[in-house]
Design a protein around this motif. Structure first.
Motif, PDB file in Angstrom:
ATOM      1  N   ALA A  36       1.012  -1.330  -0.074  1.00  0.00           N
ATOM      2  CA  ALA A  36       0.262   0.077   0.126  1.00  0.00           C
ATOM      3  C   ALA A  36       0.560   1.677   0.349  1.00  0.00           C
ATOM      4  O   ALA A  36       0.360   2.525  -0.061  1.00  0.00           O
ATOM      5  CB  ALA A  36      -0.742  -0.215   1.567  1.00  0.00           C
ATOM      6  N   GLY A  37       1.898   1.014   0.238  1.00  0.00           N
ATOM      7  CA  GLY A  37       3.132   2.118   0.305  1.00  0.00           C
ATOM      8  C   GLY A  37       3.263   3.255   1.450  1.00  0.00           C
ATOM      9  O   GLY A  37       4.307   3.698   1.386  1.00  0.00           O
ATOM     10  N   ILE A  38       3.528   2.012   2.164  1.00  0.00           N
ATOM     11  CA  ILE A  38       3.165   2.356   3.797  1.00  0.00           C
ATOM     12  C   ILE A  38       4.704   2.566   4.263  1.00  0.00           C
ATOM     13  O   ILE A  38       5.098   1.270   3.928  1.00  0.00           O
ATOM     14  CB  ILE A  38       2.196   1.821   4.753  1.00  0.00           C
ATOM     15  CG1 ILE A  38       0.666   2.340   4.787  1.00  0.00           C
ATOM     16  CG2 ILE A  38       3.070   2.016   6.140  1.00  0.00           C
ATOM     17  CD1 ILE A  38      -0.041   1.701   5.326  1.00  0.00           C
ATOM     18  N   ARG A  39       5.259   2.737   4.666  1.00  0.00           N
ATOM     19  CA  ARG A  39       6.248   2.991   4.618  1.00  0.00           C
ATOM     20  C   ARG A  39       7.089   2.253   5.907  1.00  0.00           C
ATOM     21  O   ARG A  39       6.202   2.186   7.239  1.00  0.00           O
ATOM     22  CB  ARG A  39       7.589   4.179   5.267  1.00  0.00           C
ATOM     23  CG  ARG A  39       9.447   3.850   5.277  1.00  0.00           C
ATOM     24  CD  ARG A  39      10.095   5.248   5.328  1.00  0.00           C
ATOM     25  NE  ARG A  39       9.479   6.050   6.902  1.00  0.00           N
ATOM     26  CZ  ARG A  39      10.618   5.474   7.891  1.00  0.00           C
ATOM     27  NH1 ARG A  39      11.304   5.271   7.444  1.00  0.00           N
ATOM     28  NH2 ARG A  39      10.354   7.127   9.212  1.00  0.00           N
ATOM     29  N   THR A  40       7.867   1.171   5.856  1.00  0.00           N
ATOM     30  CA  THR A  40       7.544  -0.219   7.017  1.00  0.00           C
ATOM     31  C   THR A  40       9.351  -0.215   7.179  1.00  0.00           C
ATOM     32  O   THR A  40      10.050  -1.170   6.318  1.00  0.00           O
ATOM     33  CB  THR A  40       6.590  -1.671   6.397  1.00  0.00           C
ATOM     34  OG1 THR A  40       5.729  -0.160   5.961  1.00  0.00           O
ATOM     35  CG2 THR A  40       6.873  -2.511   7.258  1.00  0.00           C
ATOM     36  N   VAL A  41       9.075  -0.309   8.283  1.00  0.00           N
ATOM     37  CA  VAL A  41      10.700  -0.958   8.817  1.00  0.00           C
ATOM     38  C   VAL A  41      10.400  -2.140   9.462  1.00  0.00           C
ATOM     39  O   VAL A  41       9.903  -2.056  10.679  1.00  0.00           O
ATOM     40  CB  VAL A  41      11.784   0.032   9.382  1.00  0.00           C
ATOM     41  CG1 VAL A  41      12.791   0.030   9.887  1.00  0.00           C
ATOM     42  CG2 VAL A  41      11.529   1.257   8.840  1.00  0.00           C
ATOM     43  N   PHE A  42      11.150  -3.255   9.139  1.00  0.00           N
ATOM     44  CA  PHE A  42      11.346  -4.395  10.020  1.00  0.00           C
ATOM     45  C   PHE A  42      12.668  -4.378  10.423  1.00  0.00           C
ATOM     46  O   PHE A  42      13.498  -4.323  10.354  1.00  0.00           O
ATOM     47  CB  PHE A  42      11.268  -5.313   9.004  1.00  0.00           C
ATOM     48  CG  PHE A  42      10.602  -5.516   8.098  1.00  0.00           C
ATOM     49  CD1 PHE A  42       9.403  -6.216   8.278  1.00  0.00           C
ATOM     50  CD2 PHE A  42       9.992  -4.989   6.693  1.00  0.00           C
ATOM     51  CE1 PHE A  42       7.979  -6.629   7.290  1.00  0.00           C
ATOM     52  CE2 PHE A  42       9.012  -5.314   5.685  1.00  0.00           C
ATOM     53  CZ  PHE A  42       8.243  -6.295   6.307  1.00  0.00           C
ATOM     54  N   CYS A  43      12.334  -3.890  12.288  1.00  0.00           N
ATOM     55  CA  CYS A  43      13.091  -3.971  13.261  1.00  0.00           C
ATOM     56  C   CYS A  43      13.877  -5.673  13.643  1.00  0.00           C
ATOM     57  O   CYS A  43      12.902  -6.240  14.905  1.00  0.00           O
ATOM     58  CB  CYS A  43      12.362  -3.256  14.053  1.00  0.00           C
ATOM     59  SG  CYS A  43      11.987  -1.392  13.716  1.00  0.00           S
ATOM     60  N   ARG A  44      14.586  -5.722  12.965  1.00  0.00           N
ATOM     61  CA  ARG A  44      14.971  -7.218  13.417  1.00  0.00           C
ATOM     62  C   ARG A  44      15.919  -7.205  15.042  1.00  0.00           C
ATOM     63  O   ARG A  44      17.034  -6.852  14.394  1.00  0.00           O
ATOM     64  CB  ARG A  44      16.116  -8.140  12.502  1.00  0.00           C
ATOM     65  CG  ARG A  44      14.785  -8.558  11.027  1.00  0.00           C
ATOM     66  CD  ARG A  44      16.226  -8.928   9.722  1.00  0.00           C
ATOM     67  NE  ARG A  44      15.215  -9.196   8.759  1.00  0.00           N
ATOM     68  CZ  ARG A  44      15.028  -9.474   7.055  1.00  0.00           C
ATOM     69  NH1 ARG A  44      16.478  -9.354   7.225  1.00  0.00           N
ATOM     70  NH2 ARG A  44      14.431  -9.592   7.160  1.00  0.00           N
ATOM     71  N   THR A  45      14.677  -7.996  15.885  1.00  0.00           N
ATOM     72  CA  THR A  45      16.106  -7.316  16.924  1.00  0.00           C
ATOM     73  C   THR A  45      17.000  -9.383  17.762  1.00  0.00           C
ATOM     74  O   THR A  45      16.550  -9.728  17.097  1.00  0.00           O
ATOM     75  CB  THR A  45      14.984  -6.928  17.499  1.00  0.00           C
ATOM     76  OG1 THR A  45      14.936  -5.711  17.884  1.00  0.00           O
ATOM     77  CG2 THR A  45      15.948  -6.369  19.315  1.00  0.00           C
TER      78      THR A  45
ATOM     79  N   ALA B 185      16.113  -3.823   8.934  1.00  0.00           N
ATOM     80  CA  ALA B 185      17.184  -3.557   9.683  1.00  0.00           C
ATOM     81  C   ALA B 185      17.643  -4.039  11.114  1.00  0.00           C
ATOM     82  O   ALA B 185      16.610  -4.230  11.822  1.00  0.00           O
ATOM     83  CB  ALA B 185      16.869  -1.844  10.368  1.00  0.00           C
ATOM     84  N   ASN B 186      18.754  -4.490  10.947  1.00  0.00           N
ATOM     85  CA  ASN B 186      19.755  -5.103  12.338  1.00  0.00           C
ATOM     86  C   ASN B 186      19.758  -3.971  13.137  1.00  0.00           C
ATOM     87  O   ASN B 186      20.133  -3.655  13.052  1.00  0.00           O
ATOM     88  CB  ASN B 186      20.348  -6.248  11.749  1.00  0.00           C
ATOM     89  CG  ASN B 186      20.276  -7.759  10.507  1.00  0.00           C
ATOM     90  OD1 ASN B 186      19.848  -7.277  10.378  1.00  0.00           O
ATOM     91  ND2 ASN B 186      21.552  -7.252   9.618  1.00  0.00           N
ATOM     92  N   ILE B 187      18.729  -4.791  14.221  1.00  0.00           N
ATOM     93  CA  ILE B 187      18.826  -3.663  15.708  1.00  0.00           C
ATOM     94  C   ILE B 187      19.699  -4.532  16.804  1.00  0.00           C
ATOM     95  O   ILE B 187      19.250  -4.760  17.882  1.00  0.00           O
ATOM     96  CB  ILE B 187      17.664  -2.879  15.935  1.00  0.00           C
ATOM     97  CG1 ILE B 187      16.820  -2.807  14.820  1.00  0.00           C
ATOM     98  CG2 ILE B 187      17.537  -2.146  17.369  1.00  0.00           C
ATOM     99  CD1 ILE B 187      15.165  -2.303  15.444  1.00  0.00           C
ATOM    100  N   ILE B 188      20.676  -3.799  16.031  1.00  0.00           N
ATOM    101  CA  ILE B 188      21.951  -5.036  17.200  1.00  0.00           C
ATOM    102  C   ILE B 188      23.589  -3.862  16.870  1.00  0.00           C
ATOM    103  O   ILE B 188      23.515  -2.687  16.306  1.00  0.00           O
ATOM    104  CB  ILE B 188      22.419  -6.265  16.673  1.00  0.00           C
ATOM    105  CG1 ILE B 188      22.940  -5.708  14.945  1.00  0.00           C
ATOM    106  CG2 ILE B 188      21.400  -6.767  16.464  1.00  0.00           C
ATOM    107  CD1 ILE B 188      23.702  -7.112  14.593  1.00  0.00           C
ATOM    108  N   ALA B 189      24.201  -4.544  18.577  1.00  0.00           N
ATOM    109  CA  ALA B 189      25.181  -3.578  18.476  1.00  0.00           C
ATOM    110  C   ALA B 189      26.266  -3.949  17.300  1.00  0.00           C
ATOM    111  O   ALA B 189      26.325  -4.897  16.216  1.00  0.00           O
ATOM    112  CB  ALA B 189      26.021  -3.695  19.605  1.00  0.00           C
ATOM    113  N   PRO B 190      27.443  -3.173  16.969  1.00  0.00           N
ATOM    114  CA  PRO B 190      28.262  -3.215  15.618  1.00  0.00           C
ATOM    115  C   PRO B 190      28.935  -4.576  16.041  1.00  0.00           C
ATOM    116  O   PRO B 190      30.157  -5.130  14.979  1.00  0.00           O
ATOM    117  CB  PRO B 190      28.781  -1.763  15.363  1.00  0.00           C
ATOM    118  CG  PRO B 190      28.980  -1.465  16.688  1.00  0.00           C
ATOM    119  CD  PRO B 190      27.605  -1.517  17.457  1.00  0.00           C
TER     120      PRO B 190
END
Length: 296
Positions: free
Chosen positions: A151-160, A217-222
């Motif tokens: 539908a064009g919604i900006r969607t961020v998949f937060c891979r925690t 987006a991988n939500i992790i430390a570097p």
């Protein structure tokens, strides 16, 4: 901003709403009971009902809803509960957003378990899914949000990753053993863990809200660490010496099929956060462990 949060009572949801409210944002929590005041809105994911008028007024929606993976032994029946709760919540929320003509950003819950057990393979957001139980659950969880993307919604998949906090989450389950010097490794100790402190988890989510990124987006430390190093550093921060390894067979007996994901090796990098210029408060495990213990 007006931010609507589904799953606001968990470790991450509670911290996120507190952070947003402290900066003056209007946060509305979706609850599965009668709403108590203007900062709550009742919804029923199983029945597929949510206040679309509310969603239409939101600038951002955060979906963290779903039965806890670590709350119970992950038998086949409870795995079905974990999966279905995520599919129901995500489907209800996404279809509500589409019907409301939502034009903001959706932060969609996800997990590093998406990648499964990958040994020494270097992983990024471009890597495909794994073949473990948790990988199957997370893959279907993300797929349930596809109508929002279409539908064009900006969607961020937060891979925690493994969220380290002084209370709740992965650290809380390890803390009693670490503080008593009863834990050295989980299994062989060779598995790579991709982790993040709760502080940086919330900072990263808020950073992504204000970005223009869409997709995983991988939500992790570097800097990932091996299992044995994670336990050693946490033991040092607690002022204890590491104890004995917990063999894999004992973990399988206590936890069930989910242990394969706990023992899985994921050598991953936070490519999206790095590219966007995010700055971690706890980029390496030693300072992170001391911060977690100070907060415990």
């Amino acid at each position: 901003m007006r931010v609507v949060i589904a799953g606001s009572s968990g470790l991450i949801g509670t911290a996120l709403q507190q952070s947003l409210r402290s900066d003056g944002h209007d946060v509305v929590s979706l609850v599965r009971r009668e709403a108590r005041g203007p900062h709550e809105s009742a919804w029923d994911p199983q029945a597929g009902t949510v206040d679309t008028q509310l969603l239409g007024t939101a600038d951002a929606v955060v979906n963290l809803a779903g039965a806890s993976i670590g709350a119970k032994r992950l038998t086949d029946s409870y795995a079905d509960v974990v999966l279905q709760s995520r599919l129901d919540s995500t489907s209800t929320l996404v279809h509500g957003l589409v019907d409301a003509g939502f034009s903001g950003v959706l932060l969609q819950g996800s997990a590093m378990g998406y990648y499964g057990a990958r040994g020494e393979e270097r992983l990024s957001e471009r890597s495909g899914p794994g073949d473990t139980l948790l990988a199957s659950i997370v893959t279907q969880w993300e797929a349930a949000a596809s109508p929002a993307v279409e539908a064009g919604i900006r969607t961020v998949f937060c891979r925690t990753g493994l969220v380290l906090a002084g209370h709740g989450g992965f650290a809380e389950r390890l803390m009693p053993l670490v503080k008593r010097g009863l834990l050295r490794t989980l299994g062989s100790g060779e598995a790579w863990h991709s982790w993040i402190t709760l502080t940086d988890q919330i900072r990263a989510q808020r950073f992504l809200l204000d970005s223009d990124h869409a997709g995983p987006a991988n939500i992790i430390a570097p800097i990932p660490v091996r299992d044995r190093e994670l336990i050693r550093v946490m033991s040092d921060a607690a002022g204890r010496s590491p104890g004995l390894p917990v063999p894999a067979f004992a973990l399988r007996a206590a936890i069930g099929p989910a242990v394969e994901d706990l023992l899985s090796s994921q050598l991953a990098s936070p490519g999206v956060l790095t590219r966007l210029g995010f700055e971690w408060r706890h980029p390496e495990i030693t300072a992170a462990a001391h911060a977690v213990m100070a907060d415990a």
